[in-house]
Scaffold this motif. Structure first.
Motif, short mmCIF file in Angstrom:
data_model
loop_
_atom_site.label_atom_id
_atom_site.label_comp_id
_atom_site.label_asym_id
_atom_site.label_seq_id
_atom_site.Cartn_x
_atom_site.Cartn_y
_atom_site.Cartn_z
N ASP A 265 0.94 -1.12 0.15
CA ASP A 265 0.07 -0.12 -0.12
C ASP A 265 0.61 1.47 0.13
OD1 ASP A 265 0.94 -0.47 2.45
OD2 ASP A 265 -0.95 0.23 3.55
N LEU A 266 2.18 0.89 0.17
CA LEU A 266 2.86 2.25 0.21
C LEU A 266 3.78 2.34 -1.01
CD1 LEU A 266 4.39 1.88 3.80
CD2 LEU A 266 2.64 3.38 3.32
N LEU A 267 3.76 1.57 -1.96
CA LEU A 267 4.60 1.70 -3.25
C LEU A 267 4.17 2.55 -3.99
CD1 LEU A 267 4.95 -2.55 -4.01
CD2 LEU A 267 6.58 -0.91 -2.90
N PRO A 268 5.33 3.42 -4.73
CA PRO A 268 4.91 4.39 -5.52
C PRO A 268 4.54 4.07 -6.82
CG PRO A 268 7.39 3.90 -5.59
CD PRO A 268 6.61 2.91 -4.43
N VAL A 269 4.93 2.61 -7.44
CA VAL A 269 4.59 2.19 -8.69
C VAL A 269 3.96 0.82 -8.33
CG1 VAL A 269 6.37 3.40 -9.76
CG2 VAL A 269 6.90 1.28 -8.88
N ARG A 270 3.38 0.47 -9.35
CA ARG A 270 2.90 -1.06 -9.25
C ARG A 270 4.03 -1.96 -10.25
NH1 ARG A 270 -1.81 -3.54 -13.45
NH2 ARG A 270 -0.93 -2.00 -14.77
N VAL A 271 4.35 -3.04 -9.42
CA VAL A 271 5.41 -3.96 -9.91
C VAL A 271 4.97 -5.19 -10.50
CG1 VAL A 271 7.67 -5.16 -9.09
CG2 VAL A 271 6.76 -2.93 -8.11
N ARG A 272 5.45 -5.34 -11.50
CA ARG A 272 4.94 -6.79 -12.19
C ARG A 272 6.28 -7.74 -12.21
NH1 ARG A 272 1.48 -6.15 -17.27
NH2 ARG A 272 0.07 -5.71 -15.47
N ALA A 273 6.03 -8.92 -11.58
CA ALA A 273 6.99 -10.11 -11.56
C ALA A 273 6.67 -10.99 -12.92
CB ALA A 273 7.09 -10.96 -10.49
N LEU A 274 7.87 -11.19 -13.69
CA LEU A 274 7.59 -12.02 -14.70
C LEU A 274 8.50 -12.91 -14.37
CD1 LEU A 274 7.61 -9.36 -17.48
CD2 LEU A 274 5.50 -10.31 -16.64
N PHE A 275 7.98 -14.53 -14.06
CA PHE A 275 8.70 -15.60 -13.93
C PHE A 275 8.41 -16.29 -15.24
CE2 PHE A 275 7.43 -14.19 -9.81
CZ PHE A 275 8.62 -14.48 -8.87
N GLN A 276 9.69 -16.31 -16.19
CA GLN A 276 9.37 -16.98 -17.60
C GLN A 276 10.05 -18.09 -17.65
OE1 GLN A 276 12.00 -14.22 -20.23
NE2 GLN A 276 12.76 -16.32 -20.64
N PRO A 277 9.39 -19.00 -18.48
CA PRO A 277 10.26 -20.13 -18.92
C PRO A 277 11.22 -19.99 -20.12
CG PRO A 277 8.04 -20.18 -19.87
CD PRO A 277 8.34 -18.83 -18.96
N SER A 278 12.24 -21.25 -20.23
CA SER A 278 12.77 -21.28 -21.65
C SER A 278 13.50 -20.07 -22.00
CB SER A 278 11.61 -21.41 -22.68
OG SER A 278 10.84 -22.77 -22.55
N GLU A 279 14.51 -19.79 -21.18
CA GLU A 279 15.50 -18.86 -21.55
C GLU A 279 16.77 -19.42 -22.10
OE1 GLU A 279 19.25 -16.44 -21.81
OE2 GLU A 279 18.86 -18.38 -20.54
N GLU A 280 16.82 -20.83 -22.04
CA GLU A 280 18.22 -21.58 -22.53
C GLU A 280 17.79 -22.02 -23.82
OE1 GLU A 280 20.95 -21.21 -21.26
OE2 GLU A 280 20.65 -21.02 -19.14
N SER A 281 16.82 -22.08 -24.46
CA SER A 281 16.54 -22.69 -25.75
C SER A 281 15.20 -22.09 -26.29
CB SER A 281 16.50 -24.14 -25.54
OG SER A 281 15.55 -24.84 -24.80
N ALA A 282 15.43 -22.21 -27.75
CA ALA A 282 14.06 -21.65 -28.28
C ALA A 282 13.00 -22.99 -28.42
CB ALA A 282 14.55 -21.56 -29.88
N PRO A 283 12.11 -22.59 -28.66
CA PRO A 283 11.29 -21.25 -28.73
C PRO A 283 11.38 -20.45 -27.25
CG PRO A 283 9.64 -22.76 -28.56
CD PRO A 283 10.85 -23.63 -28.67
N PHE A 284 11.90 -19.54 -27.26
CA PHE A 284 12.20 -18.53 -26.13
C PHE A 284 10.95 -17.97 -25.37
CE2 PHE A 284 16.01 -18.16 -28.77
CZ PHE A 284 16.82 -18.81 -27.89
N GLY A 285 10.98 -18.34 -23.89
CA GLY A 285 10.04 -17.98 -22.96
C GLY A 285 9.45 -16.70 -23.16
N ALA A 286 10.39 -15.72 -23.38
CA ALA A 286 10.06 -14.32 -23.24
C ALA A 286 8.88 -14.09 -24.12
CB ALA A 286 11.24 -13.28 -23.97
#
Length: 412
Positions: free
Chosen positions: A147-168
């Motif tokens: 309730d004190l944060l000045p911004v909204r924060v979005r966490a992106l826990f993504q799969p597949s950084e190491e190999s295609a098709p990439f999770g991003a």
């Protein structure tokens, strides 16, 4: 998956009262949070390390993260495949993204530690278990002062950084960047000790593509190469000449690097084979050069192989563009590191020829990635080695850095 259950944030009024948005207030809040949850955070990372999941198969890890976030009163959303998590905390006109990657590597874990991988041939040798733990800890710490944060924060826990098709791309397709104004990430860096970070404005990593060239011909006897297609000779020319000829098509300040890593052909010394393949990576530091490479690669390969008479098939796979760190966000990272980690904690980060799919987010919004020091004095190892491990003090440093970055972003 089961894991230590004590990693649930306190929601006591005392903790909320302690939380203020001054540097000292954030420090006091994190001191209190780590006094309660620090050991559980380490145990969470060790659990992930012992239970790694390969690219695209991170459903167990994602479910565990979602469970912890929900226990904090947040509302996590799983990606459609169940192998990643998106979760917001706080409110505000601006939204900043924090990203972590979940996947492990197809390597055996060579360490003799209690949290050694329990999955044969799979290991967290790139520190993604640490990235995930840091982002989870950051979200849980922020949840107590939401309730004190000045911004909204979005966490992106993504799969597949190491190999295609990439999770991003999966995260982006699922709306992970909707309303996000800027994005931050960190990556383990064993070349610096825990408590130190590396930063760089502009290019941090290289673009990286994959290419496989398949040559075919009628085959024949090695005594009569003039009556057939000398396929091995053609492949040899290809491997020797493509790197230099491709590099000559572009400004050498772009840092183009072509290296062949696979060659498959033939079964007998006296038989010219009918088929062979050669595979390479193409890495470059310059984004505009990266966009032009596929066409140039195709033309050069066909030019080199044409005299041999071999038929050519090219499988060119786009990988990732280079990570280009935004100057303003690097400044925010540097300020946050000075507060959270102390004076002298920020060092210049070298330009890496490695690839990183965090770059796909930067095609949409400005962002920055920091190198988080995880080096240990008792071992000297690099990323992607089976005996890779971290100084676990880096987990706390990472949470403090990312939390302070959120606060600093809200001030600008």
């Amino acid at each position: 998956m089961n894991a230590p259950s004590s990693l649930v944030p306190s929601t006591s009024p005392t903790s909320k009262r302690q939380a203020a948005l001054s540097d000292e207030g954030i420090k006091e809040h994190l001191d209190s949070w780590f006094a309660t949850h620090g050991q559980a955070l380490i145990q969470f990372r060790r659990y992930l390390h012992a239970h790694p999941e390969l690219s695209g198969c991170e459903q167990g890890t994602a479910a565990l993260i979602a469970e912890r976030l929900a226990a904090a009163g947040l509302q996590p959303t799983l990606l459609p495949a169940g192998n990643g998590v998106i979760c917001d905390v706080g409110a505000g006109e601006r939204t900043i993204g924090l990203r972590a990657d979940l996947d492990a590597l197809p390597l055996p874990d060579l360490k003799d530690v209690p949290y050694r991988s329990t999955i044969d041939g799979v290991c967290h040798a790139c520190g993604h278990d640490a990235h995930t733990t840091v982002l989870l800890g950051t979200m849980l710490a922020l949840a107590e002062i939401a309730d004190l944060l000045p911004v909204r924060v979005r966490a992106l826990f993504q799969p597949s950084e190491e190999s295609a098709p990439f999770g991003a791309m999966d995260v982006i397709d699922a709306g992970g960047l909707a309303e996000v104004d800027e994005i931050y990430a960190l990556h383990c860096y064993p070349q610096l000790p825990a408590g130190q970070v590396g930063l760089r404005v502009g290019g941090l990593t290289a673009a990286c593509d994959l290419a496989t060239v398949r040559l075919t011909g009628p085959g024949g006897h090695t005594a009569r190469p003039h009556l057939t297609v000398d396929l091995v000779g053609a492949l040899a020319r290809l491997i020797n000449e493509v790197p230099a000829l491709l590099a000559r098509q572009f400004d050498n300040r772009g840092g183009l690097l072509v290296v062949f890593g696979t060659l498959h052909t033939g079964a007998a010394n006296n038989v010219i084979p009918q088929e062979g393949t050669a595979g390479c990576t193409i890495r470059v530091l310059d984004t505009e050069i990266w966009r032009q490479i596929p066409k140039a690669f195709d033309e050069i390969v066909r030019h080199i192989t044409a005299p041999s008479g071999a038929k050519v098939e090219i499988d060119y796979q786009r990988g990732v563009p280079p990570v280009m760190n935004d100057e303003r966000l690097v400044s925010i990272f540097a300020t946050a590191a000075g507060v959270a980690l102390g004076p002298g904690s920020v060092h210049p980060a070298p330009h890496s020829m490695g690839g990183e799919d965090f770059a796909w987010y930067l095609e949409h919004v400005p962002g920055a990635m920091v190198r988080l020091g995880v080096g240990r004095s008792d071992i000297t190892v690099d990323l992607h080695q089976g005996d890779f491990d971290i100084d676990e003090r880096a987990l706390e440093y990472g949470v403090r850095l990312m939390t302070q970055t959120v606060i600093e972003t809200g001030r600008r």
